[in-house]
Design an enzyme around this catalytic site. Structure first.
Site, mmCIF file in Angstrom:
data_model
loop_
_atom_site.group_PDB
_atom_site.id
_atom_site.type_symbol
_atom_site.label_atom_id
_atom_site.label_comp_id
_atom_site.label_asym_id
_atom_site.label_seq_id
_atom_site.Cartn_x
_atom_site.Cartn_y
_atom_site.Cartn_z
ATOM 1 N N SER A 64 -1.671 7.573 -18.667
ATOM 2 C CA SER A 64 -2.649 8.148 -19.602
ATOM 3 C C SER A 64 -3.311 7.065 -20.439
ATOM 4 O O SER A 64 -4.521 7.110 -20.694
ATOM 5 C CB SER A 64 -1.976 9.190 -20.505
ATOM 6 O OG SER A 64 -1.108 8.586 -21.462
ATOM 7 N N GLY B 140 -4.743 13.120 -34.712
ATOM 8 C CA GLY B 140 -3.383 12.618 -34.924
ATOM 9 C C GLY B 140 -3.223 12.009 -36.299
ATOM 10 O O GLY B 140 -2.416 11.097 -36.502
ATOM 11 N N TYR C 31 2.965 8.469 -19.460
ATOM 12 C CA TYR C 31 2.353 7.910 -20.671
ATOM 13 C C TYR C 31 1.531 6.664 -20.346
ATOM 14 O O TYR C 31 0.401 6.506 -20.819
ATOM 15 C CB TYR C 31 3.452 7.583 -21.683
ATOM 16 C CG TYR C 31 2.950 7.094 -23.015
ATOM 17 C CD1 TYR C 31 2.407 7.990 -23.937
ATOM 18 C CD2 TYR C 31 3.029 5.751 -23.371
ATOM 19 C CE1 TYR C 31 1.955 7.554 -25.170
ATOM 20 C CE2 TYR C 31 2.578 5.303 -24.601
ATOM 21 C CZ TYR C 31 2.048 6.211 -25.498
ATOM 22 O OH TYR C 31 1.598 5.770 -26.724
ATOM 23 N N CYS C 32 2.089 5.784 -19.525
ATOM 24 C CA CYS C 32 1.375 4.557 -19.152
ATOM 25 C C CYS C 32 0.097 4.878 -18.386
ATOM 26 O O CYS C 32 -0.945 4.246 -18.606
ATOM 27 C CB CYS C 32 2.270 3.648 -18.317
ATOM 28 S SG CYS C 32 3.708 3.004 -19.211
#
Length: 241
Positions: A151, A13, A148-149
């Site tokens: 993950s 990233g 998302y949380c």
């Protein structure tokens, strides 16, 4: 003074704000940096800033084989920073299975593969620093981000488990959990939204990508050799744990 001369770091990233800041700082501290991402143009722009002592590796983290190959292609690896991640936000009652799965696959499963393959390489040298970039919401939760949380919480749990497994091999595994960091996403918020968020931050301001990079650099250094299995929170006091 942190000195990473002679070390090789892989940052995923790296085309984003936080990833770019991490790459620039580790490079400044002497490390050869392997900058990875899916946006070749942005990686080349970062390379132009770094000028030397870097390698670009294009990688699609949704592809498990590419994740494994990313590690195997590195002739030497001392530091792994798993920074890449995606979001696909909506309330749980509207969230499709594929929206949940793709976030878990990239934010958690791909990072597991990277951690696993990096550990194999690092065990040969009995040295390694792994830093997984989690998030404040991995602890606090956030409406509209169940995927998302999950993950990011999973990343913290994985970090702790792996730290137990490799501690005797000279490898540390830690996480950094950023709060609200100034980015393209925060720039899109209107004034009212920005003020509402800042009011929840005791230090009274957003963090900068460099704040996260500083925490990563410390964990990547020999000065942090007695720290493993920990999560460093970089959130201005927004969440105190």
């Amino acid at each position: 003074m942190i000195d990473l001369t002679g070390k090789t770091s892989l940052i995923t990233g790296a085309s984003g704000g936080i990833g770019g800041a991490i790459a620039r700082l580790l490079h400044k501290l002497g490390s050869h940096v392997i900058i990875s991402g899916s946006n070749e143009e942005k990686l080349k722009s970062l390379g132009n800033v770094l000028k030397d002592n870097y390698t670009i590796e294009i990688c699609n983290l949704a592809n498990k084989e590419e994740c494994s190959n990313l590690i195997s292609k590195a002739p030497k690896l001392d530091i792994l920073v798993c920074n890449a991640g995606i979001t696909s936000d909506t309330l749980a009652i509207r969230m499709k299975d594929e929206d949940f799965d793709k976030v878990i696959d990239i934010n958690l499963k791909a990072n597991f593969i990277l951690n696993r393959e990096a550990i194999k390489k690092m065990m040969q040298n009995r040295y390694g620093r792994i830093i997984n970039i989690s998030s404040i919401v991995g602890i606090s939760g956030n409406p509209g981000q169940a995927n998302y949380c999950a993950s990011k919480a999973g990343l913290i749990g994985m970090t702790k488990s792996l730290s137990y497994e490799v501690a005797t091999r000279g490898i540390t595994v830690n996480a950094v959990a950023p709060g609200f960091i100034k980015s393209d996403m925060t720039d899109k918020l209107n004034e009212k939204q920005r003020e509402a968020i800042v009011q929840k931050i005791p230090l009274g301001t957003y963090g900068m990508p460099e704040d996260v990079a500083n925490a990563v650099a410390f964990l990547a250094s020999d000065q942090a050799s007695y720290i493993t299995g920990q999560t460093i929170h970089v959130n201005g006091g927004m969440l105190m744990v």
